[in-house]
Design a protein around this motif. Structure first.
Motif, short mmCIF file in Angstrom:
data_model
loop_
_atom_site.label_atom_id
_atom_site.label_comp_id
_atom_site.label_asym_id
_atom_site.label_seq_id
_atom_site.Cartn_x
_atom_site.Cartn_y
_atom_site.Cartn_z
N VAL A 39 0.55 -9.89 -6.59
CA VAL A 39 1.32 -9.12 -5.62
C VAL A 39 0.42 -8.63 -4.49
N ALA A 40 -0.73 -8.06 -4.86
CA ALA A 40 -1.64 -7.53 -3.85
C ALA A 40 -2.12 -8.63 -2.90
N LEU A 41 -2.48 -9.79 -3.44
CA LEU A 41 -2.97 -10.88 -2.60
C LEU A 41 -1.88 -11.38 -1.66
N SER A 42 -0.66 -11.51 -2.17
CA SER A 42 0.44 -11.97 -1.34
C SER A 42 0.73 -11.00 -0.20
N VAL A 43 0.77 -9.71 -0.52
CA VAL A 43 1.05 -8.70 0.51
C VAL A 43 -0.09 -8.64 1.52
N LEU A 44 -1.31 -8.77 1.04
CA LEU A 44 -2.47 -8.73 1.93
C LEU A 44 -2.44 -9.86 2.95
N LEU A 45 -2.08 -11.06 2.48
CA LEU A 45 -2.14 -12.23 3.34
C LEU A 45 -0.95 -12.40 4.26
N ASP A 46 0.19 -11.77 3.94
CA ASP A 46 1.37 -12.08 4.75
C ASP A 46 1.35 -11.41 6.12
N VAL A 47 0.34 -10.58 6.40
CA VAL A 47 0.18 -10.11 7.77
C VAL A 47 -0.29 -11.25 8.67
N PHE A 48 -0.97 -12.24 8.07
CA PHE A 48 -1.43 -13.41 8.82
C PHE A 48 -0.46 -14.58 8.68
N LEU A 67 4.66 2.47 -11.04
CA LEU A 67 3.81 3.17 -10.09
C LEU A 67 2.61 2.32 -9.69
N ALA A 68 2.04 1.61 -10.66
CA ALA A 68 0.91 0.74 -10.35
C ALA A 68 1.33 -0.40 -9.43
N LEU A 69 2.54 -0.91 -9.62
CA LEU A 69 3.05 -1.97 -8.77
C LEU A 69 3.23 -1.48 -7.33
N ILE A 70 3.79 -0.29 -7.19
CA ILE A 70 3.96 0.28 -5.86
C ILE A 70 2.61 0.51 -5.21
N LEU A 71 1.68 1.06 -5.97
CA LEU A 71 0.35 1.34 -5.43
C LEU A 71 -0.37 0.06 -5.02
N SER A 72 -0.25 -0.98 -5.83
CA SER A 72 -0.88 -2.27 -5.51
C SER A 72 -0.34 -2.84 -4.21
N ALA A 73 0.99 -2.85 -4.07
CA ALA A 73 1.61 -3.41 -2.88
C ALA A 73 1.30 -2.57 -1.65
N THR A 85 -1.27 -0.45 -1.13
CA THR A 85 -2.69 -0.55 -0.78
C THR A 85 -3.00 -1.86 -0.10
N ALA A 86 -2.47 -2.95 -0.63
CA ALA A 86 -2.69 -4.26 -0.02
C ALA A 86 -2.08 -4.33 1.37
N SER A 87 -0.95 -3.66 1.57
CA SER A 87 -0.32 -3.65 2.89
C SER A 87 -1.22 -2.97 3.91
N VAL A 88 -1.78 -1.83 3.54
CA VAL A 88 -2.66 -1.10 4.47
C VAL A 88 -3.94 -1.88 4.74
N LEU A 89 -4.51 -2.48 3.69
CA LEU A 89 -5.73 -3.25 3.88
C LEU A 89 -5.49 -4.45 4.80
N GLY A 90 -4.36 -5.12 4.61
CA GLY A 90 -4.03 -6.24 5.49
C GLY A 90 -3.86 -5.80 6.93
N ASP A 91 -3.17 -4.66 7.12
CA ASP A 91 -3.01 -4.11 8.46
C ASP A 91 -4.36 -3.81 9.09
N TRP A 133 0.13 5.96 9.94
CA TRP A 133 1.48 5.41 10.00
C TRP A 133 1.57 4.09 9.26
N SER A 134 0.48 3.31 9.30
CA SER A 134 0.43 2.07 8.52
C SER A 134 0.54 2.38 7.04
N ALA A 135 -0.15 3.44 6.59
CA ALA A 135 -0.08 3.83 5.18
C ALA A 135 1.33 4.26 4.80
N LEU A 136 1.97 5.05 5.66
CA LEU A 136 3.34 5.48 5.38
C LEU A 136 4.28 4.28 5.35
#
Length: 204
Positions: free
Chosen positions: A18-27, A63-69, A71-77, A150-153
């Motif tokens: 999940v984290a890898l997918s969310v991280l990469l989909d910004v690109f 909660l871990a799933l939400i946190l993973s997604a 965190t990966a979203s913010v890192l990708g941003d 705002w990216s984190a929110l």
């Protein structure tokens, strides 16, 4: 079907995927990260017994799933933001050639300058909106302290909404692929509404 969906959450690998997918989909906005998050939420509900009417006793998995997604979203941003920041004249010319990107950059700059970032949160739900906002923020050299909160929110809101769709969809419809399909349709509906609101938002 309950067992087949629930087996998706059988190991910790699901969080990494999940984290890898969310991280990469910004690109690569075509990656179905939202679909994957919803499916994982459905699977987590199946694993806790929530979909079968039992009392969830493994809520930290959600909660871990939400946190993973999130965190990966913010890192990708952040990665997209930094790449665009260093993109130089070539990226500036690419943005200037696109009316959509130019308008998005102007709106984002105005929103951040006013101390508000609702546009950043809204764009996270729109198709490719996250990519446009992150790259435009970096290309315009907006301050990280104005953009990242705002990216984190936005990432947390999107992750919580997506997981909740899968989790509660499984409670209402059972942990089946039908529940996942309905939840995915709800996510796409929210994305379409967000895209409409972003386009309708005045530039000044």
């Amino acid at each position: 079907m309950l067992e087949s969906v629930g087996s998706l959450a059988a190991g910790p690998w699901i969080y990494a995927v999940v984290a890898l997918s969310v991280l990469l989909d910004v690109f690569l906005p075509v990656l179905p990260s939202g679909v994957l998050v919803i499916t994982a939420g459905t699977a987590a509900a199946a694993g806790t017994g929530a979909a079968a009417g039992g009392v969830p006793h493994d809520v930290p998995d959600i909660l871990a799933l939400i946190l993973s997604a999130a965190t990966a979203s913010v890192l990708g941003d952040l990665v997209a933001y930094r790449l665009a920041w260093r993109g130089g004249e070539r990226l500036d010319r690419a943005i200037a050639r696109s009316r959509r990107l130019t308008v998005a950059q102007e709106r984002l700059g105005e929103a951040l300058a006013r101390g508000g970032g609702a546009l950043v949160v809204l764009a996270r739900f729109a198709p490719a909106g996250r990519s446009v906002v992150s790259f435009c923020a970096g290309a315009a050299h907006r301050r990280a302290r104005d953009f990242l909160p705002w990216s984190a929110l936005a990432g947390l809101s999107w992750a919580a909404y997506s997981v909740a769709l899968g989790y509660y969809g499984a409670q209402w419809l059972g942990a089946t692929w039908l529940a996942t399909g309905v939840s995915v349709a709800a996510l796409f509906g929210a994305g379409a509404a967000a895209g409409f609101l972003v386009r309708r938002r005045p530039a000044s």
